[in-house]
Design a protein around this motif. Structure first.
Motif, PDB file in Angstrom:
ATOM      1  N   ILE A   1      44.266 -13.434 -43.635  1.00  0.00           N
ATOM      2  CA  ILE A   1      43.874 -13.683 -45.023  1.00  0.00           C
ATOM      3  C   ILE A   1      42.411 -13.314 -45.241  1.00  0.00           C
ATOM      4  O   ILE A   1      42.049 -12.689 -46.258  1.00  0.00           O
ATOM      5  N   THR A   2      41.546 -13.685 -44.294  1.00  0.00           N
ATOM      6  CA  THR A   2      40.124 -13.350 -44.403  1.00  0.00           C
ATOM      7  C   THR A   2      39.926 -11.845 -44.486  1.00  0.00           C
ATOM      8  O   THR A   2      39.179 -11.347 -45.341  1.00  0.00           O
ATOM      9  N   ALA A   3      40.577 -11.107 -43.593  1.00  0.00           N
ATOM     10  CA  ALA A   3      40.427  -9.647 -43.601  1.00  0.00           C
ATOM     11  C   ALA A   3      40.898  -9.052 -44.922  1.00  0.00           C
ATOM     12  O   ALA A   3      40.248  -8.154 -45.487  1.00  0.00           O
ATOM     13  N   ASP A   4      42.006  -9.571 -45.444  1.00  0.00           N
ATOM     14  CA  ASP A   4      42.526  -9.066 -46.715  1.00  0.00           C
ATOM     15  C   ASP A   4      41.571  -9.343 -47.866  1.00  0.00           C
ATOM     16  O   ASP A   4      41.310  -8.471 -48.706  1.00  0.00           O
ATOM     17  N   ARG A   5      41.015 -10.574 -47.934  1.00  0.00           N
ATOM     18  CA  ARG A   5      40.137 -10.928 -49.058  1.00  0.00           C
ATOM     19  C   ARG A   5      38.783 -10.239 -48.969  1.00  0.00           C
ATOM     20  O   ARG A   5      38.125 -10.057 -49.987  1.00  0.00           O
ATOM     21  N   ARG A   6      38.372  -9.872 -47.774  1.00  0.00           N
ATOM     22  CA  ARG A   6      37.123  -9.120 -47.679  1.00  0.00           C
ATOM     23  C   ARG A   6      37.321  -7.675 -48.127  1.00  0.00           C
ATOM     24  O   ARG A   6      36.398  -7.066 -48.664  1.00  0.00           O
ATOM     25  N   ARG A   7      38.537  -7.179 -47.954  1.00  0.00           N
ATOM     26  CA  ARG A   7      38.843  -5.838 -48.469  1.00  0.00           C
ATOM     27  C   ARG A   7      39.075  -5.877 -49.967  1.00  0.00           C
ATOM     28  O   ARG A   7      38.600  -4.998 -50.704  1.00  0.00           O
ATOM     29  N   SER A   8      39.814  -6.903 -50.424  1.00  0.00           N
ATOM     30  CA  SER A   8      40.209  -6.965 -51.840  1.00  0.00           C
ATOM     31  C   SER A   8      40.051  -8.395 -52.357  1.00  0.00           C
ATOM     32  O   SER A   8      41.031  -9.148 -52.436  1.00  0.00           O
ATOM     33  N   PRO A   9      38.840  -8.807 -52.729  1.00  0.00           N
ATOM     34  CA  PRO A   9      38.631 -10.174 -53.223  1.00  0.00           C
ATOM     35  C   PRO A   9      39.400 -10.422 -54.519  1.00  0.00           C
ATOM     36  O   PRO A   9      39.622  -9.511 -55.317  1.00  0.00           O
ATOM     37  N   GLY A  10      39.807 -11.663 -54.719  1.00  0.00           N
ATOM     38  CA  GLY A  10      40.499 -12.060 -55.936  1.00  0.00           C
ATOM     39  C   GLY A  10      39.873 -13.306 -56.513  1.00  0.00           C
ATOM     40  O   GLY A  10      38.844 -13.795 -56.021  1.00  0.00           O
ATOM     41  N   ASP A  11      40.509 -13.859 -57.545  1.00  0.00           N
ATOM     42  CA  ASP A  11      40.015 -15.079 -58.178  1.00  0.00           C
ATOM     43  C   ASP A  11      40.715 -16.282 -57.560  1.00  0.00           C
ATOM     44  O   ASP A  11      41.450 -17.017 -58.214  1.00  0.00           O
ATOM     45  N   ASP A  12      40.506 -16.473 -56.278  1.00  0.00           N
ATOM     46  CA  ASP A  12      41.144 -17.581 -55.573  1.00  0.00           C
ATOM     47  C   ASP A  12      40.166 -18.145 -54.554  1.00  0.00           C
ATOM     48  O   ASP A  12      39.130 -17.557 -54.247  1.00  0.00           O
ATOM     49  N   LEU A  13      40.517 -19.298 -54.024  1.00  0.00           N
ATOM     50  CA  LEU A  13      39.618 -19.991 -53.114  1.00  0.00           C
ATOM     51  C   LEU A  13      39.510 -19.278 -51.764  1.00  0.00           C
ATOM     52  O   LEU A  13      38.462 -19.353 -51.105  1.00  0.00           O
ATOM     53  N   ALA A  14      40.568 -18.602 -51.342  1.00  0.00           N
ATOM     54  CA  ALA A  14      40.489 -17.851 -50.094  1.00  0.00           C
ATOM     55  C   ALA A  14      39.420 -16.764 -50.179  1.00  0.00           C
ATOM     56  O   ALA A  14      38.705 -16.504 -49.204  1.00  0.00           O
ATOM     57  N   SER A  15      39.284 -16.141 -51.342  1.00  0.00           N
ATOM     58  CA  SER A  15      38.248 -15.121 -51.523  1.00  0.00           C
ATOM     59  C   SER A  15      36.857 -15.729 -51.463  1.00  0.00           C
ATOM     60  O   SER A  15      35.916 -15.121 -50.929  1.00  0.00           O
ATOM     61  N   VAL A  16      36.706 -16.929 -52.025  1.00  0.00           N
ATOM     62  CA  VAL A  16      35.417 -17.622 -51.972  1.00  0.00           C
ATOM     63  C   VAL A  16      35.031 -17.896 -50.521  1.00  0.00           C
ATOM     64  O   VAL A  16      33.881 -17.674 -50.114  1.00  0.00           O
ATOM     65  N   ILE A  17      35.989 -18.381 -49.730  1.00  0.00           N
ATOM     66  CA  ILE A  17      35.708 -18.707 -48.329  1.00  0.00           C
ATOM     67  C   ILE A  17      35.472 -17.440 -47.508  1.00  0.00           C
ATOM     68  O   ILE A  17      34.511 -17.348 -46.731  1.00  0.00           O
TER      69      ILE A  17
ATOM     70  N   LEU B   1      37.713 -20.572 -40.678  1.00  0.00           N
ATOM     71  CA  LEU B   1      39.032 -21.099 -40.326  1.00  0.00           C
ATOM     72  C   LEU B   1      39.102 -22.601 -40.588  1.00  0.00           C
ATOM     73  O   LEU B   1      40.118 -23.111 -41.082  1.00  0.00           O
ATOM     74  N   GLY B   2      38.030 -23.316 -40.272  1.00  0.00           N
ATOM     75  CA  GLY B   2      38.007 -24.750 -40.532  1.00  0.00           C
ATOM     76  C   GLY B   2      38.110 -25.075 -42.004  1.00  0.00           C
ATOM     77  O   GLY B   2      38.758 -26.048 -42.395  1.00  0.00           O
ATOM     78  N   TYR B   3      37.498 -24.238 -42.841  1.00  0.00           N
ATOM     79  CA  TYR B   3      37.560 -24.453 -44.293  1.00  0.00           C
ATOM     80  C   TYR B   3      38.991 -24.272 -44.793  1.00  0.00           C
ATOM     81  O   TYR B   3      39.523 -25.091 -45.551  1.00  0.00           O
ATOM     82  N   TYR B   4      39.632 -23.194 -44.355  1.00  0.00           N
ATOM     83  CA  TYR B   4      41.022 -22.949 -44.761  1.00  0.00           C
ATOM     84  C   TYR B   4      41.927 -24.108 -44.337  1.00  0.00           C
ATOM     85  O   TYR B   4      42.753 -24.596 -45.116  1.00  0.00           O
ATOM     86  N   ILE B   5      41.781 -24.525 -43.075  1.00  0.00           N
ATOM     87  CA  ILE B   5      42.662 -25.553 -42.532  1.00  0.00           C
ATOM     88  C   ILE B   5      42.471 -26.871 -43.285  1.00  0.00           C
ATOM     89  O   ILE B   5      43.440 -27.563 -43.615  1.00  0.00           O
ATOM     90  N   THR B   6      41.224 -27.213 -43.579  1.00  0.00           N
ATOM     91  CA  THR B   6      40.952 -28.457 -44.311  1.00  0.00           C
ATOM     92  C   THR B   6      41.614 -28.440 -45.680  1.00  0.00           C
ATOM     93  O   THR B   6      42.257 -29.413 -46.087  1.00  0.00           O
ATOM     94  N   ILE B   7      41.470 -27.339 -46.401  1.00  0.00           N
ATOM     95  CA  ILE B   7      42.034 -27.266 -47.754  1.00  0.00           C
ATOM     96  C   ILE B   7      43.552 -27.179 -47.723  1.00  0.00           C
ATOM     97  O   ILE B   7      44.251 -27.890 -48.450  1.00  0.00           O
ATOM     98  N   ALA B   8      44.075 -26.321 -46.850  1.00  0.00           N
ATOM     99  CA  ALA B   8      45.523 -26.100 -46.822  1.00  0.00           C
ATOM    100  C   ALA B   8      46.272 -27.326 -46.307  1.00  0.00           C
ATOM    101  O   ALA B   8      47.314 -27.705 -46.857  1.00  0.00           O
ATOM    102  N   PHE B   9      45.755 -27.960 -45.256  1.00  0.00           N
ATOM    103  CA  PHE B   9      46.470 -29.074 -44.643  1.00  0.00           C
ATOM    104  C   PHE B   9      46.153 -30.400 -45.321  1.00  0.00           C
ATOM    105  O   PHE B   9      47.039 -31.078 -45.838  1.00  0.00           O
ATOM    106  N   ALA B  10      44.867 -30.776 -45.322  1.00  0.00           N
ATOM    107  CA  ALA B  10      44.497 -32.072 -45.897  1.00  0.00           C
ATOM    108  C   ALA B  10      44.756 -32.096 -47.398  1.00  0.00           C
ATOM    109  O   ALA B  10      45.196 -33.108 -47.948  1.00  0.00           O
ATOM    110  N   GLY B  11      44.499 -30.970 -48.076  1.00  0.00           N
ATOM    111  CA  GLY B  11      44.711 -30.915 -49.516  1.00  0.00           C
ATOM    112  C   GLY B  11      46.158 -31.078 -49.917  1.00  0.00           C
ATOM    113  O   GLY B  11      46.472 -31.541 -51.017  1.00  0.00           O
ATOM    114  N   HIS B  12      47.041 -30.697 -49.013  1.00  0.00           N
ATOM    115  CA  HIS B  12      48.472 -30.853 -49.292  1.00  0.00           C
ATOM    116  C   HIS B  12      48.971 -32.226 -48.881  1.00  0.00           C
ATOM    117  O   HIS B  12      49.579 -32.958 -49.664  1.00  0.00           O
TER     118      HIS B  12
END
Length: 428
Positions: A226-242, A258-269
């Motif tokens: 996901i990081t590699a994709d958003r660095r190539r093509s950023p969007g209006d989403d939180l993954a792009s911000v991270i 990775l810690g930021y993604y895991i915190t949001i994806a897991f704890a946020g859910h």
């Protein structure tokens, strides 16, 4: 660990082993009603006390609402970095192996505030309003599924674990088709002490640790892509911000992103899923409260807060004393652990009127379920919005509600809640 002076030890309040084990043992949280009876004793007789169990490093338990807030507020004195209490064997094993990510929740100043600011404005109430239409569409879809299910479901399995996860995935901007994988990984991560949810299904320290590390490795591989994709093509989403966030002019190191993604994806859910289910469980047992909120939908925000307080899906966070510090006239030595016991704080008789009553119209509900102070939950506004929208869609169509069996809770001392919630209902 630094020793405590003899004169300090003479004045230290010692928590009996049975009560200390209740706070520390993941199995205790599978029977939350029984645990709350023990926590009543802790608050009354041992409000801030030191535990010494043979399989844990010594730790203090903060059980009172005001103490929890005071300790959480002093983030320069009581440092973050640990999640929940762990046995010495488990802590040593995970500590030596889990070097793959760093969570913003575990950071301290000055870096903590810099990392927090990366996403704080994105998750602010003003910004997340743009998510309401999509969120409501998803909520309505799951309410429709309830209506079509024939009047009896397991609310956790069929509804509660899916709706918040799809919301969080849309916030991150990851494909909704990955939802089954993300659900599995979330349950394995927070349910690593639960034989029904753990990756390996066996509860030896070695297998629990190995399963946790395998889960972290799998989700890390996913978010690297996901990081590699958003660095190539950023969007209006939180993954792009991270993915494109910078600290000191540099992109985040991989363990931090990775810690930021895991915190949001897991704890946020998981926390939102548990709170929605916990609230519905309470309503199923209290038809008068259900009638009250159905008759007055303006009570839904209050219902949301009471559901969060009642469930308290984050059970504890551990802080470590940066230097000798005094709490309730006792000295916590430098390096000692302090467990903030959030379920106890949210049932504190000195902080809440009738704390063991579930009230949809409770006023001034200043609970600590989102934590407190500088480390307070970044996603709390999003969680409140998700829950309010779901209840706004469900309650007008709900004619009756009752339990259809005995609910069960996850075995964990960290982040958890209802694991099954069989309900019987009628809907329009």
């Amino acid at each position: 660990m630094p020793s405590v002076a003899p004169e300090v030890m003479r004045t230290t309040l010692r928590l009996p082993d049975e009560l200390a084990r209740a706070v520390a043992d993941p199995a205790a949280y599978a029977d939350l009603d029984a645990l709350h009876e023990q926590l009543k004793i802790v608050r009354r007789d041992y409000p801030f006390a030191r535990a010494e169990l043979p399989d844990y490093a010594p730790f203090w338990v903060a059980s009172k609402f005001d103490d929890i807030q005071a300790i959480a507020r002093q983030n320069d004195v009581f440092l973050s970095g640990l999640g929940a209490l762990a046995t010495t064997a488990m802590a040593a094993r995970v500590g030596s192996e889990a070097q793959g990510f760093r969570s913003v929740v575990g950071m301290n100043e000055p870096e903590h505030v810099s990392y927090r600011l990366l996403t704080q404005s994105w998750l602010a109430p003003k910004n997340i309003r743009k998510l309401e239409d999509g969120m409501r569409t998803t909520a309505r879809r799951y309410v429709d599924l309830m209506a079509a299910a024939g009047g009896e479901i397991d609310f956790v399995r069929d509804i509660a674990v899916h709706y918040p996860l799809l919301v969080v995935m849309s916030v991150l901007g990851v494909p909704p088709g990955d939802e089954p994988m993300m659900l599995r990984l979330t349950q394995q991560y927070f349910g690593n002490n639960d034989a029904e949810l753990a990756r390996r299904g066996t509860m030896t320290p070695e297998e629990v640790s190995r399963g946790l590390m395998e889960t972290i490795a799998e989700v890390s591989d996913y978010f690297r892509a996901i990081t590699a994709d958003r660095r190539r093509s950023p969007g209006d989403d939180l993954a792009s911000v991270i993915a494109n966030g910078r600290i000191g002019g540099k992109l985040l190191p991989e363990p931090d992103s990775l810690g930021y993604y895991i915190t949001i994806a897991f704890a946020g859910h998981d926390t939102t899923s548990s709170s929605v289910a916990g609230g519905l469980w309470a309503l199923a047992e209290r038809p008068a409260e259900l009638d009250k909120v159905k008759a007055d939908p303006t009570l839904i925000p209050s219902l949301v807060e009471e559901s969060i307080r009642w469930t308290t899906p984050v059970y504890q966070f551990v802080r470590v004393a940066a230097h000798d510090a005094e709490v309730r006239g006792q000295t916590v030595a430098k390096g000692e652990q302090v467990a903030l016991c959030f379920p106890s704080g949210n049932r504190d008789e000195d902080a809440f009127e009738k704390p063991f009553a579930f009230r949809v119209d409770r006023r001034s509900n200043r609970h600590v379920a989102f934590g407190y102070g500088p480390h307070q939950c970044l996603g709390m506004h999003l969680a409140r919005m998700e829950m309010a929208i779901f209840f706004e869609e469900l309650l007008p169509r709900l004619k009756s509600l009752e339990l259809a069996g005995e609910p069960r809770r996850t075995t964990t001392n960290f982040v958890g809640g209802p694991k099954t919630l069989p309900i019987r209902y009628a809907m329009s």
